[in-house]
Design an enzyme around this catalytic site. Structure first.
Site, PDB file in Angstrom:
ATOM      1  CB  ALA A  17      -4.652  -9.725 -12.002  1.00 12.48           C
ATOM      2  CG  PHE A  50      -1.668  -6.619   4.147  1.00 14.07           C
ATOM      3  CD1 PHE A  50      -2.441  -6.898   5.338  1.00 14.07           C
ATOM      4  CD2 PHE A  50      -2.212  -7.225   2.826  1.00 14.07           C
ATOM      5  CE1 PHE A  50      -3.272  -7.902   5.708  1.00 14.07           C
ATOM      6  CE2 PHE A  50      -3.342  -8.202   3.219  1.00 14.07           C
ATOM      7  CZ  PHE A  50      -3.982  -8.350   4.432  1.00 14.07           C
ATOM      8  CD  GLN A  56      -7.094  -3.880  -1.721  1.00 11.68           C
ATOM      9  OE1 GLN A  56      -6.096  -2.975  -1.871  1.00 11.68           O
ATOM     10  NE2 GLN A  56      -7.476  -4.492  -0.594  1.00 11.68           N
ATOM     11  N   GLY A 112       4.925  -7.807  -2.919  1.00  9.93           N
ATOM     12  CA  GLY A 112       3.590  -8.547  -2.868  1.00  9.93           C
ATOM     13  C   GLY A 112       3.546  -9.584  -3.877  1.00  9.93           C
ATOM     14  CB  SER A 113       3.572 -12.826  -4.283  1.00 10.29           C
ATOM     15  OG  SER A 113       3.310 -12.855  -3.027  1.00 10.29           O
ATOM     16  CE  LYS A 133     -10.786  -0.172  -9.479  1.00 12.45           C
ATOM     17  NZ  LYS A 133     -10.352  -1.723  -9.460  1.00 12.45           N
TER      18      LYS A 133
END
Ligand code: NAD
Ligand code: 13P
Length: 398
Positions: free
Chosen positions: A168, A112, A352, A10-11, A258
């Protein structure tokens, strides 16, 4: 002695950030890890932004994202303006990226993961170990599964979970934070303990702390072990403090649920209420989270986990500065759906919270217990347009 080869599957925004910090550590601990870190990239064409120093070389001509990353050492789409170490190697082939890797870090939107596991099954080392940085759950019929559990079961490997109050972009800019890694070290990786030398396949503890029926292939003796010490060396940075725990369920579910609460806080703020209203929602959200863990995963849940970074810290940061909060606030302010905001504003990134709300609610409905989770239920109603934000306070009077 062999070294662990590491692949980040993943990226996106977080996937690329984790690849960066892990690659800094593989260089520092090159006695344990191969320096190059493979990063699987879901290939797409990108246009280098006009304010990027790399723009002049190629103009507006679309480029393959993997080629851009490997040439300029920057993920211009998902983590722009952050230089990546040159030992992060972007790879468009999933099967090739995971080949021969003994440590697999799963880091992509949870929707995914099913397809990814299908593609790599049979192409990974049988003794590989996994760490999932994914915040979400999978629901099949009336069963809810942690992502790391799903990975373990579909690939036949052990997989732990990393989750915390981790934005991030802040970590990519090396602003300090902490995180939690839950890794219930398989017995067969604890060499020398319990008389185990790791030579034979042994049963291990699954995510729920039960002795698993699946026999785990031990990490061969000529590798360093893949235990808490090694994982700390792989993830801990001066700006990223790792705390190791064993409650895989608590860490995984706190990280997943959360996101539902963060949507609620965004809705609240978009409606015009402020921090006092949000803290009421956070408190109720945490109660429903703990209730969910105790009701469906009573075997291993440890309440202290909610005092780790993966618990209250992540709840607070997600409800005040993460994407699920930011864009649900925007949706209410603009009077458009969350789906619309995700499509128009996120440049390919994912919220998400939307799918997690749907999945958790479908599980609760299948059990007939949705009314015991009024906040989660209200969030689903707001996403679908059947419940109004202004009615949230009513939930607190029931
Ligand atoms: P992201 O939302 O930034 O990016 C979306 C990613 O999905 C991109 O890499 C894109 O290429 C990929 N993608 C699109 N279609 C795909 C497909 N069909 N198959 C496979 N991949 C596809 O992703 P992210 O922020 O790296 O999120 C990964 C996980 O990390 C999520 O579970 C998220 O909750 C969690 N997380 C994110 C942050 C953060 O600050 N971004 C922090 C902590 C945890
Ligand atoms: P978002 O996906 O909402 O940005 O959440 C990031 C996160 O998990 C913060 O800890």
């Amino acid at each position: 002695r062999r070294k662990h080869k590491v692949t980040v599957v993943g990226s996106g925004n977080w996937g690329t950030t984790v690849a960066k910090l892990v690659a800094e550590n593989t260089k520092e601990h090159s006695d344990i890890f191969e320096e190059d870190v493979q990063m699987w990239v879901y290939e797409e064409n990108v246009t280098i932004p006009s304010d990027s120093p790399h723009h002049a070389a190629v103009g507006d001509k679309p480029q393959k994202l993997t080629e851009v990353i490997n040439t300029y050492h920057e993920n211009v789409k998902y983590l722009p303006k952050i230089p990546l170490p040159s030992n992060v190697v972007a790879n468009p082939s999933l099967v090739d990226a995971v080949k021969d890797s003994s440590i697999l870090i799963f880091n992509l939107p949870h929707e995914f993961i099913g397809n990814v596991c299908k593609q790599i099954k049979g192409h990974i080392l049988p003794y590989a170990r996994g760490v999932s940085c994914i915040k979400g759950v999978t629901v099949t019929e009336d069963k809810v599964e942690l992502i790391c559990e799903y990975i373990s079961e579909s690939l036949g490997i052990y997989c732990g979970a990393l989750s915390g109050a981790n934005i991030a972009n802040e970590i990519a800019n090396e602003l300090w934070c902490e995180t939690t890694i839950a890794y219930n070290t398989p017995l067969c990786d604890r060499r020398g303990e319990n008389g185990s030398n790791g030579a034979n396949g042994e049963h291990h503890r699954d995510a729920r702390g039960q002795i698993s029926k699946t026999e785990l292939t031990p990490v061969p003796q000529d590798y360093p072990p893949a235990d808490h010490n090694e994982l700390r060396k792989l993830f801990d940075r001066p700006y990223f403090t790792v705390s190791m725990v064993s409650d895989v369920v608590g860490v995984s579910l706190a990280g997943a649920l959360k996101n539902i609460v963060a949507l609620a806080c965004g809705f609240i703020e978009g409606h015009g209420w402020n921090m006092t209203a949000k803290t009421a929602v956070m408190r109720r959200g945490m109660l429903e989270t703990i209730q969910f863990c105790q009701e469906f995963f009573p075997e291993t849940i440890q309440e202290m986990t909610f005092w780790e970074s993966a618990g209250w810290s992540d709840m607070i940061v997600s409800c005040t500065s993460a994407r699920n909060w930011r864009y649900s606030k925007m949706a209410v302010e603009r009077g458009v759906s969350l789906y619309e905001v995700e499509r128009t504003e996120l440049n390919g990134q994912k919220l998400q919270g939307i799918s997690t709300t749907k999945e958790v609610m479908s599980f609760l409905k299948a059990r007939g217990v949705q009314d015991k989770y009024p906040l989660f239920k209200a969030v689903e109603g707001i996403v679908d347009g059947t419940f109004e934000v202004k009615d949230i306070p009513v939930l607190f009077r029931q």
